[in-house]
Design a protein around this motif. Structure first.
Motif, PDB file in Angstrom:
ATOM      1  N   ALA A  53     -41.633 -25.234 -37.563  1.00 51.05           N
ATOM      2  CA  ALA A  53     -41.019 -26.818 -37.732  1.00 51.05           C
ATOM      3  C   ALA A  53     -42.402 -27.503 -38.619  1.00 51.05           C
ATOM      4  CB  ALA A  53     -40.736 -26.990 -36.387  1.00 51.05           C
ATOM      5  N   THR A  54     -43.305 -27.167 -38.933  1.00 47.76           N
ATOM      6  CA  THR A  54     -44.585 -28.196 -39.808  1.00 47.76           C
ATOM      7  C   THR A  54     -44.971 -27.130 -40.090  1.00 47.76           C
ATOM      8  OG1 THR A  54     -45.885 -27.027 -38.229  1.00 47.76           O
ATOM      9  CG2 THR A  54     -45.076 -29.155 -36.824  1.00 47.76           C
ATOM     10  N   ASN A  56     -43.258 -26.719 -43.805  1.00 48.88           N
ATOM     11  CA  ASN A  56     -43.072 -26.342 -44.911  1.00 48.88           C
ATOM     12  C   ASN A  56     -41.881 -28.032 -44.488  1.00 48.88           C
ATOM     13  OD1 ASN A  56     -42.318 -27.514 -47.572  1.00 48.88           O
ATOM     14  ND2 ASN A  56     -40.664 -25.750 -47.623  1.00 48.88           N
ATOM     15  N   PRO A  57     -42.330 -28.944 -44.033  1.00 45.51           N
ATOM     16  CA  PRO A  57     -41.912 -30.161 -43.136  1.00 45.51           C
ATOM     17  C   PRO A  57     -41.075 -30.515 -44.873  1.00 45.51           C
ATOM     18  CG  PRO A  57     -44.213 -30.546 -43.536  1.00 45.51           C
ATOM     19  CD  PRO A  57     -44.171 -29.609 -44.524  1.00 45.51           C
ATOM     20  N   GLN A  58     -39.557 -31.499 -44.280  1.00 45.80           N
ATOM     21  CA  GLN A  58     -38.225 -31.671 -44.927  1.00 45.80           C
ATOM     22  C   GLN A  58     -38.353 -32.957 -44.980  1.00 45.80           C
ATOM     23  OE1 GLN A  58     -37.539 -29.585 -48.078  1.00 45.80           O
ATOM     24  NE2 GLN A  58     -38.626 -28.301 -47.131  1.00 45.80           N
ATOM     25  N   ARG A  59     -37.880 -33.953 -46.082  1.00 46.57           N
ATOM     26  CA  ARG A  59     -37.690 -35.570 -46.070  1.00 46.57           C
ATOM     27  C   ARG A  59     -36.437 -35.215 -45.061  1.00 46.57           C
ATOM     28  NH1 ARG A  59     -39.388 -40.469 -47.608  1.00 46.57           N
ATOM     29  NH2 ARG A  59     -40.601 -38.817 -49.141  1.00 46.57           N
ATOM     30  N   PRO A  61     -34.824 -33.538 -42.168  1.00 44.76           N
ATOM     31  CA  PRO A  61     -35.006 -32.343 -41.351  1.00 44.76           C
ATOM     32  C   PRO A  61     -33.732 -31.521 -40.856  1.00 44.76           C
ATOM     33  CG  PRO A  61     -34.881 -34.400 -40.215  1.00 44.76           C
ATOM     34  CD  PRO A  61     -35.219 -34.847 -41.988  1.00 44.76           C
ATOM     35  N   LYS A  62     -33.635 -30.444 -40.668  1.00 36.88           N
ATOM     36  CA  LYS A  62     -32.391 -29.588 -40.400  1.00 36.88           C
ATOM     37  C   LYS A  62     -33.599 -28.027 -39.499  1.00 36.88           C
ATOM     38  CE  LYS A  62     -32.507 -27.046 -45.112  1.00 36.88           C
ATOM     39  NZ  LYS A  62     -31.833 -26.591 -46.526  1.00 36.88           N
ATOM     40  N   GLN A  65     -36.711 -27.597 -37.860  1.00 36.18           N
ATOM     41  CA  GLN A  65     -37.812 -28.320 -37.450  1.00 36.18           C
ATOM     42  C   GLN A  65     -37.242 -29.608 -36.890  1.00 36.18           C
ATOM     43  OE1 GLN A  65     -38.282 -30.307 -41.704  1.00 36.18           O
ATOM     44  NE2 GLN A  65     -39.244 -31.910 -41.417  1.00 36.18           N
ATOM     45  N   ASN A  66     -35.629 -30.288 -37.669  1.00 31.62           N
ATOM     46  CA  ASN A  66     -34.827 -31.298 -36.941  1.00 31.62           C
ATOM     47  C   ASN A  66     -34.556 -30.866 -35.264  1.00 31.62           C
ATOM     48  OD1 ASN A  66     -33.386 -33.576 -36.566  1.00 31.62           O
ATOM     49  ND2 ASN A  66     -31.391 -32.216 -36.576  1.00 31.62           N
ATOM     50  N   GLU A  69     -38.901 -32.211 -34.318  1.00 36.33           N
ATOM     51  CA  GLU A  69     -38.231 -33.341 -34.279  1.00 36.33           C
ATOM     52  C   GLU A  69     -37.842 -34.203 -33.391  1.00 36.33           C
ATOM     53  OE1 GLU A  69     -37.830 -35.430 -37.819  1.00 36.33           O
ATOM     54  OE2 GLU A  69     -39.335 -33.755 -38.705  1.00 36.33           O
ATOM     55  N   TYR A  70     -36.217 -33.832 -32.327  1.00 34.04           N
ATOM     56  CA  TYR A  70     -35.910 -34.540 -31.628  1.00 34.04           C
ATOM     57  C   TYR A  70     -36.322 -34.246 -30.197  1.00 34.04           C
ATOM     58  CZ  TYR A  70     -31.923 -34.949 -28.115  1.00 34.04           C
ATOM     59  OH  TYR A  70     -31.086 -35.876 -27.628  1.00 34.04           O
TER      60      TYR A  70
END
Length: 250
Positions: A53-54, A56-59, A61-62, A65-66, A69-70
């Motif tokens: 999840a960390t 290559n974090p994307q602006r 998230p999917k 990573q999503n 973050e949830y």
């Protein structure tokens, strides 16, 4: 003619082995092999998900990573609700680690068919159906709220034992012992009972009847993780604020 009725029993989907454990003796140290194996699988999954999840974090998230973050937002709100806006930030990693480890452990026992993996003794299961694991987690919570109280109030932390009257001293001391006991026994009892009920139903009426019970087990397992993390946050808040003291927002 009726041999097809035995078909579901060909695969060893479940078995009941209460009291059988796999132990490893390393020097003078005796390790519970089943708990050790599944605990490190759960830890590995959580660490792997965090790295993914960390990395290559994307602006926007999917995927993993999503999901993470949830989970982080959920844990942050849980901790804030228990400790208040002023004190919650330093305790998010501790409460979050407790919640995610217990949640993943509980679901590992409900979702993974561990019986397919043969062991010399016993069988793999959720680490939280072993009293040693839940007691260790509860003792970590005890250390955390003692640390919280001492770090904020120093020796003045002991004043809570004689407030509002010294007559309550024995009850206040007893309360410190009942907190870890209630935390550990509640989690251990619920997870063990759920796995035993599902195991018995799978043996008696394979496939159809156990499915609703298994779904209910997933729900109750998640609730138990939430209850444990919530109470951990509440105990830490109590150590920070003291008995009967309430935090008032400006």
């Amino acid at each position: 003619m009726l041999n097809f009725l035995d078909a579901p029993n060909i695969l060893p989907l479940a078995n009941l082995e209460v009291g059988h454990h796999l132990y490893w003796q390393i020097g003078n140290l005796k390790i519970h092999g089943q708990v050790f194996i599944v605990s490190w699988i759960v830890i590995g999954l959580l660490v792997g998900a965090s790295v993914l999840a960390t990395r290559n974090p994307q602006r926007i998230p999917k995927g993993v990573q999503n999901l993470m973050e949830y989970a982080l937002e959920f844990v942050r709100e849980l901790t804030k609700n228990q400790l208040g806006e002023k004190e919650y930030r330093p305790w998010v990693p501790f409460v979050g680690t407790l919640f995610l480890f217990i949640f993943a452990s509980n679901w590992s026992g409900a979702l993974v068919p561990w019986k397919l993996i043969k062991l010399p003794e016993g069988e793999l299961a959720a680490p939280t159906n072993d009293i040693n694991t839940t007691v260790a987690l509860a003792l970590l919570v005890s250390l955390a709220y003692f640390y919280a109280g001492f770090s904020k109030k120093g020796l003045g932390y002991f004043a809570k034992y004689v407030q509002p009257t010294p007559v309550l001293l024995p009850i206040a001391i007893l309360e410190d012992f009942t907190k870890p006991l209630s935390l550990s026994f509640r989690l251990f009892g619920n997870i063990l009972a759920d796995e035993l009920v599902v195991g018995v139903l799978v043996l008696l009426v394979p496939l159809f009847v156990p499915l609703p019970v298994m779904l209910l087990g997933l729900f109750t397992s998640a609730i138990q993780a939430l209850v444990f993390a919530t109470l951990a946050g509440a105990y830490i808040h109590e150590a920070l604020e003291g008995h009967g003291e309430e935090e008032h927002a400006p």
